[in-house]
Enzyme design. Structure first.
Site, short mmCIF file in Angstrom:
data_model
loop_
_atom_site.label_atom_id
_atom_site.label_comp_id
_atom_site.label_asym_id
_atom_site.label_seq_id
_atom_site.Cartn_x
_atom_site.Cartn_y
_atom_site.Cartn_z
CE1 TYR A 1 1.12 -0.19 4.42
CE2 TYR A 1 0.19 2.01 4.26
CZ TYR A 1 0.96 1.07 4.93
OH TYR A 1 1.58 1.43 6.10
CE LYS B 1 3.21 3.57 3.26
NZ LYS B 1 3.36 3.70 4.70
CD GLU C 1 10.60 2.21 10.20
OE1 GLU C 1 10.36 3.19 9.49
OE2 GLU C 1 10.38 1.04 9.83
CG LEU D 1 8.41 2.80 4.67
CD1 LEU D 1 7.94 1.51 4.01
CD2 LEU D 1 7.21 3.67 5.00
#
Ligand code: PLP
Length: 242
Positions: A33, A144, A176, A200
């Site tokens: 996505y 993702k 992260e 990411l």
């Protein structure tokens, strides 16, 4: 204003769109996505979001049967039909629909979902409160996908603690956050985790690094530890929705 949603050629209200149980996103999370924000007919950094979407589909061998420009047209169509001045637009591609079997059937079809909701971007100088916990996610954090359970649980724990985000660390290295990238500032220098399979490649992360370079602020894509973070002058988190 309605939350118009698109699924495989059909438009409808968010609550009315039907997704078959055979969609591989349901049993396997076999889907990628992306999400962007838009305002008054413009989707911020649209090309980069579309580029990442295509590159993620390629990495997982999920076929995309439309071009980048067709996807762009559809994103704008969904947004325009919904009528929000400022919005968050979500698009997902799942691998085909079939019976629940792990090893997927090779096929040139996929399912495209696009949905939108009203969104107000927060002021950039808002203070955020953070918790931290061990990063228990898997080794494909650079893609993702909709496999977000550790992020979901960490986000809930942050919320329960009265905080906004959860900082993940692997060993002693800060990777992260549950749904943001993270930077620290120390003595005028900016640090963020390098692009590996542990984080990411956030679109906003990339833009923040570009801003640093444009402004001659020294910035380094280097690992830093939890104690580096705690002794830093400032901690920044970045994501599209923020
Ligand atoms: N890291 C994770 C795990 C995320 O889920 C997100 C956004 O959802 C980000 C970073 C920020 O990425 P972007 O700036 O592309 O929104």
């Amino acid at each position: 204003m309605t939350r118009i949603t698109y699924y495989n050629g059909e438009f409808g209200d968010f609550r009315d769109i039907k997704i078959p149980l055979t969609d591989r996103s349901i049993f396997f999370g076999d889907a990628i996505y992306d999400a962007a924000v838009g305002k008054d007919g413009n989707i911020y950094l649209e090309d980069r979001h579309i580029e990442r979407f295509f590159s993620n589909a390629k990495k997982l061998n999920i076929p995309i049967n439309i071009s980048k420009s067709e996807l762009s047209r559809l994103l704008h169509e969904v947004a325009d039909k919904s009528g929000f001045a400022e919005y968050f637009i979500y698009f997902q591609l799942s691998r085909f629909s079939e019976e629940r079997i792990h090893s997927y059937t090779e096929c040139n079809k996929s399912n495209l979902l696009i949905t939108v909701k009203e969104h107000k971007t927060k002021p950039i100088y808002e203070t955020v409160r953070l918790i931290s916990e061990e990063d228990i996610r898997y080794g494909m954090c650079d893609i993702k996908t909709v496999n977000l359970l550790p992020a979901v649980l960490a986000s809930k724990r942050a919320e329960t603690a009265g905080c906004d985000e959860c900082v993940f660390y692997k060993g002693n290295t800060v990777t992260e956050c549950a749904h943001s990238n993270i930077f620290i500032v120390k003595d005028g220098e900016v640090f963020t985790h390098p692009l590996t399979n542990r984080i990411l490649p956030g679109i906003t992360r990339g833009r923040v690094l570009e801003f640093c370079r444009e402004l001659d602020i020294p910035c380094y894509e280097e690992e830093f530890s939890l104690s580096d973070m705690l002794s830093s002058d400032e901690v920044l988190i970045s994501s599209t929705s923020k």
